[in-house]
Every structure is written in structure tokens, then in C-alpha cells.
Design an enzyme around this catalytic site. Structure first.
Site, PDB file in Angstrom:
ATOM      1  N   CYS A  98       2.694   0.175  13.092  1.00  0.00           N
ATOM      2  CA  CYS A  98       1.261   0.290  13.404  1.00  0.00           C
ATOM      3  C   CYS A  98       0.984  -0.245  14.806  1.00  0.00           C
ATOM      4  O   CYS A  98      -0.005  -0.925  15.053  1.00  0.00           O
ATOM      5  CB  CYS A  98       0.412  -0.413  12.342  1.00  0.00           C
ATOM      6  SG  CYS A  98       0.899  -2.101  12.009  1.00  0.00           S
ATOM      7  N   ASP A 153       8.946   0.746   7.002  1.00  0.00           N
ATOM      8  CA  ASP A 153       7.652   0.444   7.629  1.00  0.00           C
ATOM      9  C   ASP A 153       7.829  -0.923   8.288  1.00  0.00           C
ATOM     10  O   ASP A 153       7.543  -1.949   7.695  1.00  0.00           O
ATOM     11  CB  ASP A 153       6.543   0.439   6.564  1.00  0.00           C
ATOM     12  CG  ASP A 153       5.168   0.279   7.176  1.00  0.00           C
ATOM     13  OD1 ASP A 153       4.894   0.915   8.205  1.00  0.00           O
ATOM     14  OD2 ASP A 153       4.366  -0.493   6.618  1.00  0.00           O
ATOM     15  N   GLY A 168       0.814  -1.224   0.000  1.00  0.00           N
ATOM     16  CA  GLY A 168       0.000   0.000   0.000  1.00  0.00           C
ATOM     17  C   GLY A 168       0.841   1.265   0.000  1.00  0.00           C
ATOM     18  O   GLY A 168       0.542   2.227  -0.713  1.00  0.00           O
TER      19      GLY A 168
END
Length: 339
Positions: A267, A213, A146
Site C-alpha cells: 500500500c 501482502d 481483511g
């Protein structure tokens, strides 16, 4: 507080998600200590999938006439204000205050998808990275893809290296890229399955921008671990994640050109995987300096709730009802130019 272990909502006949009590107990202890009063509000959102929100990232390579007006009718509006320090005109993301999910598009070989469904907070690392046309970019832990897709909505890199060590996730990444990016541009993208900890040594000072990430304790999905034994194992291994994250960051710094910048994101709400990792990098790597993100934070404060008291080079998005984005931690560093 009372929390039903079986959630009440039933959507489209799918079995109900069940909260894993071991994970909730662990989070309860850790995040009450780390977040204080904010944790109860965050917990209410994380444990209630019926109030989660989804954003649509439009694909500039497959525009659908009428999609934006249709989204407007359904209560969606553009997510990011034009006042942001970095917001390419081609990056279009739509959100709405109310929960609910827009229908996902299935992967079809040879046909590009029109939009990508995502947590709107996951675009913040991409906006913080500020990729410009012609730059050489590394997405170190790229699956499911993404953020790679979002980077390509923003700019056309000179060379784009998407890396994913895990075999299954790497195939997922390749499929995502194939679903969103047209052929001429795909030729600029290299997908690899290297150990991210080794990329800095393999490709030293090759990139202008690096996104890390990182693998992390994914708070949203861990709360609904279907297998309690797997959940307990994850919680036991959680302490090891910060060491992996530190090694990935150190590798990313080696891979950066002097003057280049990197963004680190997770996250999870966990301080050990967020602030502590960045502090350790700043104290152990003399050639990096923090980059202030407060202007970006001010620009998006209408849509996102941030934890107060953070340093200027980091943000932590806290999910709250009506703004159920995150968790998402973002920190930005710059590699000093050689003197």
C-alpha cells in the site's frame, strides 16, 4: 502550494489528525520524481482524510436481510463489474463516490460480523490471485486479516494457511477470522507466527496460490505519524524494506507448487518497494514468469485510477478525488512447471 498542517475537519469530537511534516517532505521529493504531475493530485487526497472513501465487503457467512437495499438508498453500488476475468458471485463489495464512513461493527465473541470496512483497492490483490475451491492457499503476511476474509468470500480452500510474524498483529488476525468465519470453515484455517522469510524452506512446494501482502511504507498512515521521532526512524529504515520484501517473495516462490501463482501487493507508491522488487525477483529467479493483469485493470478502470506506463503484470492504484482508493500496488507471477 499551501497545506495547513492542522486539518480542518473534526469528526465525532475526535482530535484532528496532524500531518507529519518530515514524512510529507520526504514523499514530496521522492514522489514528484517518480510520479511527475500525478503526485500533486495524489497528495491532495492522501493529506485530506475527509475525502477518503470506505468500501463494505459483505460477509457471505452472516447475511443481513435488507443491508444491500439500505446501502442502495445511501448511494452505494457494487464495486466490481461482472465482466472481470475472476469475480465469484459470493464476493460482494459496495462503494459510493462520496466520502464518509459506514459505522464499524464491534467484535463480539460468538457472533459473526455482517461486513468488513476497507479500502476497495485492497480487494484487487485477492481478485488477481483467483483462488478456486479446494486449492491450498498461503497468506504470508496476513494481519489484520481483511484479505484473508476476502479470499474466503471467493472460495473454500482445501487448506488455508494464514501467517503473521508479529505477535500483536497475529492476535488481531485471529480476532478478524473469528469475527467473520463460521466454525466448520475455521477448522480449515491454520494461523501461524512464523518468519515469512523461512516458510519456503519449512513448507516447500506446498501451495497452489500465495499472497504476499508485504510490510511496506504505508503512505496513508505514515503521513499522520503521531510521533515525529518515530516517523524519522521509519524514514531511515525505509531503505531496508525492499530487502525484506525480496526475501519474503523468494520464500513465497519456494512455497509454491510448480504451476502455482503468487500475487505481491503493497500500500505504498514507492517504486523501490514495488516495481524494483518485482524486477529483481524476475531477474534472479529463473523459475517464475510474469502474469498479465491488463484485463483485470480494464475491467475495474471505471472505479480506479492507475498509473500509466506500468508493465502488464503490475498495477498501481493512485488515489484521486472521487476515486480515493489506494495507494495499492499489485503484481502477479507464476512458477513454471518442472520439466
Amino acid at each position: 502550494f499551501f497545506l495547513p498542517l492542522k486539518l480542518e475537519n473534526k469528526t465525532r469530537g475526535k482530535p484532528q489528525k496532524q500531518i507529519c511534516q518530515a514524512v510529507l517532505d520526504h514523499f514530496e521529493k521522492q514522489y514528484t520524481a517518480e510520479l511527475g504531475d500525478a503526485w500533486s493530485r495524489v497528495r491532495d487526497v492522501l493529506t485530506s482524510p475527509q475525502c477518503w472513501q470506505h468500501a463494505l465487503l459483505l460477509n457471505r457467512f452472516s447475511q443481513c436481510p435488507g443491508l444491500e437495499s439500505s446501502l442502495g438508498v445511501q448511494g452505494y453500488h457494487p464495486a466490481f463489474p461482472a465482466a472481470l476475468p475472476y469475480l465469484p458471485a459470493a464476493l460482494k463489495c459496495y462503494i459510493r463516490r462520496t466520502p464518509g464512513r459506514f459505522p464499524a461493527q464491534k467484535h463480539q465473541a460468538g457472533r459473526l460480523k455482517e461486513y468488513y470496512l476497507l479500502n476497495a483497492a485492497s480487494l484487487l490483490p485477492v481478485l488477481a490471485l483467483e483462488v478456486k475451491d479446494g486449492e491450498d492457499v498461503l497468506d504470508l503476511c496476513a494481519a489484520p486479516g481483511g484479505k484473508s476474509v476476502a479470499i474466503l468470500q471467493c472460495a473454500c480452500p482445501g487448506h488455508f494457511h494464514c501467517n503473521e510474524y508479529d505477535d500483536l498483529r497475529s492476535r488481531w488476525l485471529e480476532q478478524t477470522i473469528e469475527s467473520f468465519i463460521p466454525n466448520p470453515l475455521i477448522n480449515l484455517i491454520m494461523v501461524s507466527k512464523l518468519d515469512g522469510r523461512e516458510i519456503g524452506d519449512l513448507k516447500p512446494e506446498l501451495y497452489d496460490k500465495v499472497l504476499v501482502d508485504a510490510p511496506c511504507s504505508n503512505d496513508r498512515s505514515w503521513l499522520f505519524s503521531a510521533d515525529p521521532q518515530q516517523a524519522v526512524l521509519r524514514l531511515m529504515q525505509r531503505k531496508e524494506l525492499s530487502s525484506l520484501q525480496f526475501q519474503l517473495l523468494r520464500s513465497a516462490i519456494k512455497a509454491l507448487r510448480p504451476g502455482g501463482s503468487l500475487v505481491y501487493s503493497t500500500c505504498t507508491l514507492s517504486k523501490a518497494e514495488n516495481t524494483d522488487v518485482i524486477n529483481l525477483i524476475l531477474s534472479s529467479c529463473r523459475n517464475v514468469m510474469p502474469v498479465d493483469l491488463s484485463e483485470m485493470a480494464r475491467g475495474v478502470s471505471q472505479e480506479f485510477t492507475f498509473l500509466g506506463g506500468m508493465q502488464q503484470h503490475e498495477l498501481l492504484v493512485l488515489p484521486e478525488e472521487g476515486r480515493a482508493w489506494g495507494p495499492m500496488y499489485v503484481a502477479k507471477l507464476r512458477k513454471m512447471s518442472s520439466t
